[in-house]
Design a protein around this motif. Structure first.
Motif, PDB file in Angstrom:
ATOM      1  N   SER A 260       0.856  -1.184   0.000  1.00  6.78           N
ATOM      2  CA  SER A 260       0.000   0.000   0.000  1.00  6.78           C
ATOM      3  C   SER A 260       0.894   1.238   0.000  1.00  6.78           C
ATOM      4  N   PHE A 261       0.395   2.305  -0.599  1.00  9.91           N
ATOM      5  CA  PHE A 261       1.185   3.515  -0.787  1.00  9.91           C
ATOM      6  C   PHE A 261       0.421   4.726  -0.261  1.00  9.91           C
ATOM      7  N   ASP A 262       1.198   5.738   0.178  1.00 14.69           N
ATOM      8  CA  ASP A 262       0.545   6.996   0.537  1.00 14.69           C
ATOM      9  C   ASP A 262       0.492   7.889  -0.699  1.00 14.69           C
ATOM     10  N   ASN A 263      -0.022   9.097  -0.536  1.00 16.89           N
ATOM     11  CA  ASN A 263      -0.238   9.953  -1.705  1.00 16.89           C
ATOM     12  C   ASN A 263       1.024  10.663  -2.184  1.00 16.89           C
ATOM     13  N   THR A 264       2.176  10.313  -1.592  1.00 17.90           N
ATOM     14  CA  THR A 264       3.443  10.857  -2.095  1.00 17.90           C
ATOM     15  C   THR A 264       4.279   9.761  -2.761  1.00 17.90           C
TER      16      THR A 264
ATOM     17  N   VAL B 163       1.577  19.462  -7.310  1.00 21.27           N
ATOM     18  CA  VAL B 163       0.966  19.842  -6.024  1.00 21.27           C
ATOM     19  C   VAL B 163       1.570  19.060  -4.859  1.00 21.27           C
ATOM     20  N   GLY B 164       2.351  18.035  -5.162  1.00 17.86           N
ATOM     21  CA  GLY B 164       3.031  17.295  -4.104  1.00 17.86           C
ATOM     22  C   GLY B 164       2.336  16.037  -3.670  1.00 17.86           C
ATOM     23  N   TYR B 165       1.210  15.706  -4.251  1.00 21.86           N
ATOM     24  CA  TYR B 165       0.515  14.460  -3.905  1.00 21.86           C
ATOM     25  C   TYR B 165      -0.350  14.043  -5.091  1.00 21.86           C
ATOM     26  N   PHE B 166      -0.779  12.783  -5.091  1.00 15.36           N
ATOM     27  CA  PHE B 166      -1.764  12.322  -6.074  1.00 15.36           C
ATOM     28  C   PHE B 166      -2.982  11.810  -5.309  1.00 15.36           C
TER      29      PHE B 166
END
Length: 911
Positions: A452-456, A897-900
C-alpha cells in the motif's frame, strides 16, 4: 458369457431394451444393480471368458502403447475385478454413462467418442461381435469398477485386501514421531525469511526405511481383546496402508495453523494483546481443527464419494506411496523404457537436487528469465510488459526453472491449467490498458505490487495513523496523512476475487444442483432411516469401502458442534471486542462458501481465496476496530481451509482403502498433538527471540522477520481499522464486483440451457445437407470447446495477479502441462502412467531437499553471507523490471501539487 458372443443383443432374451439416445430411459444401470443387491433379481453370476482375461492382462502389459498397471498389482485379479458385467449390462451402463459425460470436465474426450461409437453397436463400429462385446464389457468394467480417469487408474487398484495392516502400532508410532518433529521445525522457522520446513514428500520418503526397520526389530508383544489381537508388531512387511496413514498424520497435521494471526495478535511489534497467551491460543487452535474436521466429514457426499471428486493434487502422493512400498511387474517394458518406477523417481530427485543450485544460486538469470528486458533495461514499457520480477511476464520463455514454474504440473488436469492461463493473459492485457490509462491513480504506483502507498508515492506507514497505546485509528492523524492507495494489479486481484466468490457460489449451486440435492437428501435419509452413507454412490471405490465400518454422521456433527462452542468461547470469554453472534454468522456463511470451494478444488485443484471475505465482512460490521477483523480472519479462513484439507485427506483414504474409522481416530489424535506442539512452539519462539525486542523486525539477526505476519497486519489495518466502507469509497468499483459475479453466473447457466434451443432455431430452415454441414463445421466444434470450459475454474486464472505474480510463474508450467497432461498422456499412455507422477514427485523432493541444504549452508553454515555477484546473476536484476519489483519506480511522476489522489479534505471517513 451368459449369451453367445455372436448373437445380437436384440435376440438375447428378455433384457430391457432402453432408448438412451433421446434421454427417455426407463431403467438405469444403478437401478438394476440395486435390485440385484436387494435380491429381487438373482441372475447367475457371470464370469468372463479366460481369453478375455488374458487379452486384458496383455493389453495392460505396456507392450502395446496402452496403460500399465500400478506397482504391486496382481494382473489377473485386476482383470477379474474389471469384468463383472455381461455384454447387455455393460452396454446399458455405457449408455447411462453417455448421459453423464457432457457434465464431466475431466472425462477424456477421445474415449468418450469411442464409447459413443460402441453404444451404437458392432455394425456401426465395423467390428466382429465378439471383439465389440469385449470392448464394451472392458470399458464399462473399467469405469464402474476402477475409474473413469487414466490418472486415477495409474495409482489405484480396483480391488482391496482388508487384511492388509493399516492401523498398527508402528504406523501410529511413526506418525506421532513425525507430527512432533515436523510441527516443531515448521512452526519454529515459519517467521524466518527464507523459511525452513520439512516437506511432506521428504517425510514420506523416510517413512519407508523407518517402517521396514520397525517391522524387523519390534517384538510381537501384545494381548487379545474382544477377539482382536493387539500387538507392537502386526507381522509381515510394512504395508502401503500403514505408509499412507503415517504420511497423512504427519503431513496434514504438521501445518502452522493460525500462526501468523497469533503472531500479529501477541507480538509487541503488532497489536501486543497480552491476554492472548497459551490457553487462548490452544483454545483457538482446537476450535479451528474441530470446525474443519466436522465440516469435511459432513460434506463427504460432495467431496469424497462422487466419481468426479478426484482431488488431482492427491495423485502424485498416491503414486509415490505405491512406488515406495510396492514393486513393479517383473520385466515390464513400456515404450522401450525398462527402468523401474523407483529408479525413475530416484533419478529425478537426484537431478533436481543438483539442478536447484543452478537457477537459485549459480545462474539466477534463468530462474526469472527476463531476457527481453536485457535489450533495453531502462525502457519502462518493455520492462513493465515483458519483465519477470515486477513486470507482467509477457514473455514466451519467462523461466527455465520447473521448480519456479511447473512443479505442480501433475496436480491439475491440462484443461484447467489451459483455461486459467488464457484468462491470465486476457486479464493481463486489461491490466496494462488500465495502468497506462491511469485508472484509479494506477500510474503513480508499480503495476503489480501488493504494498500500500501513501499519496506521495511512498510505502504506506501505518504507525502514523494508529494510537500507540491501543492500535486504534487516530482520525486526526489519518486526515493529516493519507488514505492507503493500491496498485492496479492488487485492486484487480481483489475485484476478481469478489467476482469469483459470488460467481462460484451461484454457478456451483446451479450447475451441481442435482448433486447437492442428492448429497443433502442422502444425509437426511442416513440420519432418519440409518441407511448407509454410501447410498446412491455405486462406483467401484464406494463398493469396496462398504466392507469397512462407516463413520456415522453424528460423530462428525459432534466434532463440528464442539468447534462451534469453542469458537464462541474464544470471542466471548476474552476481550476480543467481537460479539458472540458473529460465530453463527461465520458458520452459516462458511458452510455455504465451503461447498463451491471444495467442489472446484476436488475437480481441478483450484481453491477460491476466501481470506479476503473474512476481511471485508468485519470491516463492514465493525469499522475502525482491528480485533474483530483479526478474530474472524483467523476463525473463518481456517474454517474453510482446514475443511478442504481434511476433505482431501478423506479422499486419500478412500483411494488407498484406509478404513474410515481408522482415518477418524488418527486425525483426532494427530490434531490434538499438532495444536499442543504448535502453540507450545509459539511460546518457545517468544521466549527465545523477544529478549532483544527484534522478533518480527526486519533487522532481526536470525532473520525472524515474520514476513507473512506483516502482510496479515497490513490487511487487518486496511479493512478493520480503516474500514471496508472507506476502501469502497476510495475504489467504488470494488463493491460492484460482488454483484457482477452472480449476474455472470446466471448468464452462463442460462446460455447452457439455451444452447439446444438456439441450435433448433438456426437449423429450422435448413435442409438435411445444410444441417449436417452446420453441425459438422460449426456447432459440434463450438459445443465441444464450450463443454470443456468450466467458467469458475477459468475465472480463477484472472485472480492470480497482484503481489508480483505474473505470467512468468505459469508459462513454463503450461508447456509442461501440455507435454505431460495432454500429449504424452494421449500418445504414450503407458509411459505416462508409469513415470509422469514420479518424475514430478522427484522434482519436488529433490528441490525441497536441496533448498533445505542451501538454506542451512548460506543462512547458518559456512556460506553465511556469501554472494555470487557476477553478471549471470545480476543481469536480470537491473533496470525497470527489478525496480518495479522493489516499488522504486512508476509510470507517472508525482504531480506538482506534491501528492496524487484525493484532496486532503476529501478523504473517506465512513466510521
Amino acid at each position: 458369457m451368459s449369451k453367445e458372443l455372436d448373437t445380437p443383443l436384440s435376440q438375447q432374451g428378455d433384457y430391457p431394451i432402453v432408448n438412451y439416445i433421446d434421454g427417455k430411459n426407463q431403467e438405469t444401470y444403478d437401478e438394476i444393480d440395486e435390485k440385484k443387491q436387494d435380491g429381487t433379481v438373482t441372475p447367475d453370476r457371470w464370469t468372463a471368458p479366460e481369453d478375455w482375461l488374458a487379452r486384458f492382462v496383455d493389453g495392460y502389459s505396456g507392450q502395446h502403447g496402452g496403460e500399465t498397471l500400478p506397482p504391486g498389482s496382481d494382473p489377473y485379479r485386476v482383470a477379474t475385478s474389471v469384468f463383472t458385467m455381461n455384454d447387455e449390462e455393460a452396454l446399458l451402463y455405457l449408455k447411462n454413462l453417455l448421459i453423464e459425460i457432457p457434465h464431466d470436465y475431466s472425462f477424456d474426450t477421445a474415449w468418450a467418442a469411442r464409447i459413443r461409437d460402441l453404444s451404437l453397436g458392432h455394425e456401426h463400429c465395423q467390428m466382429e461381435y465378439g471383439d465389440w462385446a469385449y470392448e464394451v464389457c472392458r470399458d464399462a468394467g473399467i469405469c464402474h469398477n476402477w475409474s473413469c480417469y487414466a490418472e486415477v487408474r495409474a495409482v489405484l487398484l480396483p480391488y482391496d485386501d482388508p487384511d492388509t495392516p493399516c492401523e498398527s502400532f508402528r504406523a501410529y508410532f511413526l506418525g506421532i514421531f513425525w507430527i512432533c518433529v515436523a510441527t516443531l521445525v515448521n512452526t519454529f522457522f515459519a517467521p524466518r525469511q527464507p523459511g525452513i520446513s520439512i516437506p511432506g514428500q521428504f517425510i514420506q520418503l523416510l517413512l519407508v526405511p523407518m517402517g521396514r526397520g520397525l517391522a524387523v526389530i519390534l517384538p510381537d508383544w501384545g494381548f487379545t481383546m474382544f477377539g482382536t489381537r493387539w500387538t507392537l508388531n502386526t507381522g509381515g512387511e510394512w504395508s502401503s496402508k500403514e505408509q499412507l496413514l503415517s504420511t497423512l498424520m504427519a503431513t496434514q497435521a504438521s501445518g502452522t495453523g493460525n500462526f501468523n494471526g497469533l503472531i500479529v495478535l501477541r507480538m509487541p511489534m503488532f497489536f501486543d494483546q497480552k491476554w492472548s497467551g497459551y490457553g487462548y491460543s490452544l483454545l483457538l487452535a482446537i476450535s479451528n481443527q474441530c470446525y474443519g474436521l466436522g465440516m469435511a466429514g459432513i460434506l463427504r457426499r460432495l467431496t469424497v464419494y462422487p466419481t468426479q471428486a478426484v482431488w488431482p493434487a492427491n495423485l502424485p502422493t498416491l503414486a509415490l506411496n505405491r512406488t515406495l512400498v510396492s514393486s513393479d511387474q517383473k520385466g515390464e517394458v513400456v515404450n522401450k523404457w525398462k527402468i523401474t518406477r523407483w529408479h525413475a523417481f530416484l533419478a529425478s530427485a537426484c537431478v533436481f537436487i543438483v539442478w536447484y543450485w543452478i537457477p537459485n544460486d549459480f545462474l539466477q538469470a534463468i530462474r526469472y528469465f527476463n531476457w527481453m528486458t536485457w535489450i533495453a533495461p531502462n525502457n519502462f514499457k518493455l520492462g513493465l510488459i515483458t519483465g519477470s520480477w515486477g513486470g507482467m511476464g509477457f514473455n514466451p520463455i519467462s523461466s527455465l526453472d520447473p521448480l519456479t514454474s511447473g512443479s505442480g504440473t501433475m496436480n491439475a488436469p491440462f484443461f484447467a491449467q489451459l483455461q486459467q492461463y488464457v484468462m491470465r493473459v486476457i486479464a493481463g492485457i486489461i491490466l496494462i490498458a488500465m495502468y497506462f490509462a491511469n485508472v484509479s491513480w494506477a500510474g503513480y504506483m508499480p503495476i503489480n505490487s501488493n504494498a500500500s502507498f501513501d499519496n506521495t508515492m511512498k510505502n504506506y506507514n501505518l504507525t502514523r495513523i494508529l494510537n500507540p497505546k491501543d492500535n486504534t485509528l487516530d482520525l486526526d492523524a489519518y486526515k493529516a496523512y493519507s488514505p492507503p492507495y493500491y496498485s492496479i494489479g492488487y485492486l484487480f486481484n481483489q475485484g476478481t476475487n469478489f467476482t469469483w466468490i459470488t460467481f462460484a457460489f451461484v454457478y456451483i449451486f446451479i450447475r451441481y444442483w442435482n448433486v447437492l440435492k442428492k448429497a443433502f437428501y442422502g444425509m437426511y435419509i442416513n440420519m432418519r432411516k440409518r441407511q448407509s452413507i454410501y447410498t446412491g454412490f455405486d462406483d467401484g471405490n464406494c463398493r469396496i469401502m462398504r466392507a469397512y465400518p462407516e463413520v456415522p454422521e453424528w460423530w462428525y456433527m459432534i466434532v463440528l458442534f464442539v468447534g462451534f462452542i469453542l469458537s464462541i468461547v474464544t470471542v466471548a470469554a476474552f476481550p476480543t471486542e467481537t460479539p458472540w453472534w458473529t460465530i453463527p454468522a461465520l458458520t452459516v456463511i462458511g458452510t455455504f462458501i465451503c461447498i463451491p470451494w471444495c467442489v472446484i478444488e476436488s475437480v481441478a485443484n483450484v481453491g477460491i481465496p476466501l481470506g479476503i471475505l473474512w476481511n471485508v465482512l468485519p470491516g463492514v460490521w465493525f469499522p475502525g476496530k482491528f480485533l474483530p477483523d483479526l478474530m474472524l480472519l483467523m476463525l473463518g479462513d481456517a474454517f474453510t481451509a482446514i475443511a478442504g484439507s481434511f476433505a482431501q485427506d478423506l479422499k486419500y483414504a478412500h483411494y488407498a482403502r484406509i478404513p474410515p474409522r481408522a482415518m477418524f481416530r488418527s486425525h483426532i489424535l494427530a490434531q490434538v498433538l499438532n495444536v499442543i506442539m504448535y502453540v507450545s512452539t509459539i511460546a518457545l519462539l517468544e521466549s527465545l527471540y523477544d529478549s532483544d525486542n527484534t522478533m518480527c523486525q526486519w533487522d532481526n539477526k536470525n532473520y525472524m522477520v515474520c514476513g507473512s505476519a506483516h502482510s496479515v497486519y497490513s490487511t487487518v489495518v486496511s479493512f478493520g481499522v480503516l474500514g471496508t466502507n472507506n476502501l469502497f469509497a476510495l475504489y467504488p468499483a470494488l463493491k460492484w464486483c460482488f454483484l457482477l459475479g452472480p449476474l455472470m453466473a446466471l448468464a452462463w447457466a442460462l446460455s447452457e440451457k439455451a444452447g439446444p434451443v438456439i441450435r433448433r432455431r438456426l437449423v429450422a430452415n435448413m435442409d438435411a445437407e445444410q444441417c449436417a454441414r452446420f453441425d459438422t463445421r460449426i456447432w459440434e466444434p463450438v459445443s465441444t470447446v464450450l463443454q470443456t470450459v468450466h467458467p469458475a475454474i477459468a475465472l480463477s486464472g484472472a485472480a492470480t495477479w497482484g503481489g508480483n505474480q505474473n505470467l512468468s510463474n505459469y508459462t513454463l508450467a503450461l508447456y509442461l502441462s501440455f507435454l505431460f497432461q495432454y500429449y504424452l498422456k494421449r500418445n504414450y499412455t503407458a509411459w505416462w502412467g508409469k513415470y509422469a507422477f514420479l518424475l514430478f514427485a522427484g522434482l519436488s523432493v529433490g528441490g525441497t531437499i536441496s533448498g533445505f541444504i542451501s538454506t542451512l549452508i548460506f543462512s547458518f553454515g559456512a556460506g553465511k553471507g556469501a554472494s555470487f555477484d557476477y553478471k549471470a546473476n545480476t543481469i536480470g536484476k537491473t533496470g525497470v523490471d527489478w525496480k518495479l519489483y522493489n516499488n522504486e519506480i512508476s509510470y507517472l511522476p508525482l504531480p506538482e501539487v506534491g501528492y496524487f489522489g484525493l484532496a486532503p479534505g476529501d478523504y473517506p471517513v465512513n466510521f
